[in-house]
Design a protein around this motif. Structure first.
Motif, mmCIF file in Angstrom:
data_model
loop_
_atom_site.group_PDB
_atom_site.id
_atom_site.type_symbol
_atom_site.label_atom_id
_atom_site.label_comp_id
_atom_site.label_asym_id
_atom_site.label_seq_id
_atom_site.Cartn_x
_atom_site.Cartn_y
_atom_site.Cartn_z
ATOM 1 N N LEU A 236 17.808 8.746 11.649
ATOM 2 C CA LEU A 236 17.979 8.270 10.275
ATOM 3 C C LEU A 236 18.713 6.937 10.239
ATOM 4 O O LEU A 236 18.325 6.024 9.513
ATOM 5 N N LEU A 237 19.773 6.820 11.020
ATOM 6 C CA LEU A 237 20.539 5.569 11.049
ATOM 7 C C LEU A 237 19.705 4.419 11.609
ATOM 8 O O LEU A 237 19.801 3.297 11.124
ATOM 9 N N VAL B 167 26.883 2.742 7.584
ATOM 10 C CA VAL B 167 28.249 3.224 7.375
ATOM 11 C C VAL B 167 28.327 3.969 6.039
ATOM 12 O O VAL B 167 28.931 5.043 5.942
ATOM 13 N N GLU B 168 27.705 3.411 5.025
ATOM 14 C CA GLU B 168 27.690 4.049 3.705
ATOM 15 C C GLU B 168 27.009 5.413 3.785
ATOM 16 O O GLU B 168 27.486 6.385 3.192
ATOM 17 N N ALA C 113 27.660 0.233 13.626
ATOM 18 C CA ALA C 113 27.923 1.031 12.422
ATOM 19 C C ALA C 113 28.889 2.171 12.744
ATOM 20 O O ALA C 113 29.824 2.432 11.974
ATOM 21 N N LEU C 114 28.680 2.838 13.873
ATOM 22 C CA LEU C 114 29.582 3.926 14.274
ATOM 23 C C LEU C 114 30.983 3.395 14.551
ATOM 24 O O LEU C 114 31.979 4.040 14.200
ATOM 25 N N ASN D 124 37.118 2.804 10.013
ATOM 26 C CA ASN D 124 37.476 3.103 8.625
ATOM 27 C C ASN D 124 38.080 4.488 8.467
ATOM 28 O O ASN D 124 38.926 4.707 7.597
ATOM 29 N N ARG D 125 37.650 5.435 9.291
ATOM 30 C CA ARG D 125 38.134 6.819 9.227
ATOM 31 C C ARG D 125 39.330 7.079 10.123
ATOM 32 O O ARG D 125 39.884 8.173 10.116
ATOM 33 N N GLY D 126 39.705 6.096 10.927
ATOM 34 C CA GLY D 126 40.823 6.282 11.847
ATOM 35 C C GLY D 126 40.470 7.223 12.990
ATOM 36 O O GLY D 126 41.327 7.947 13.492
#
Length: 81
Positions: free
Chosen positions: A25-26, A36-37, A69-70, A76-78
């Motif tokens: 999908l990515l 990322v979204e 993207a990962l 962003n998520r730490g």
């Protein structure tokens, strides 16, 4: 093979299939920010194990857009992959 080994094998197979599906999908999104979204908007946040499996698949397929993207999603998520 005992029951526990069989359950572990089946669990790993399911995790691999999930990672393959998300990776596909990515790859089809073809935009780092939108990827990322998509990960951020998933109903259930993917586990670190799934993210590592997706990253491994992306590296094997030379899909550097998904790798980036990962990396951004993890930052962003730490999360450390």
């Amino acid at each position: 093979m005992n029951f526990k080994d069989e359950m572990d094998r089946l669990f790993n197979q399911a995790q691999d299939k999930l990672a393959e599906g998300i990776s596909a999908l990515l790859r089809n999104i073809n935009d780092k920010e939108k990827s990322v979204e998509a990960l951020t908007n998933m109903e259930n946040e993917p586990s670190i194990d799934i993210l590592k499996r997706i990253n491994k698949i992306a590296i094997e397929k030379e899909d550097y857009e998904t790798c980036e993207a990962l990396k951004l999603y993890s930052k962003n998520r730490g999360i450390k992959l």
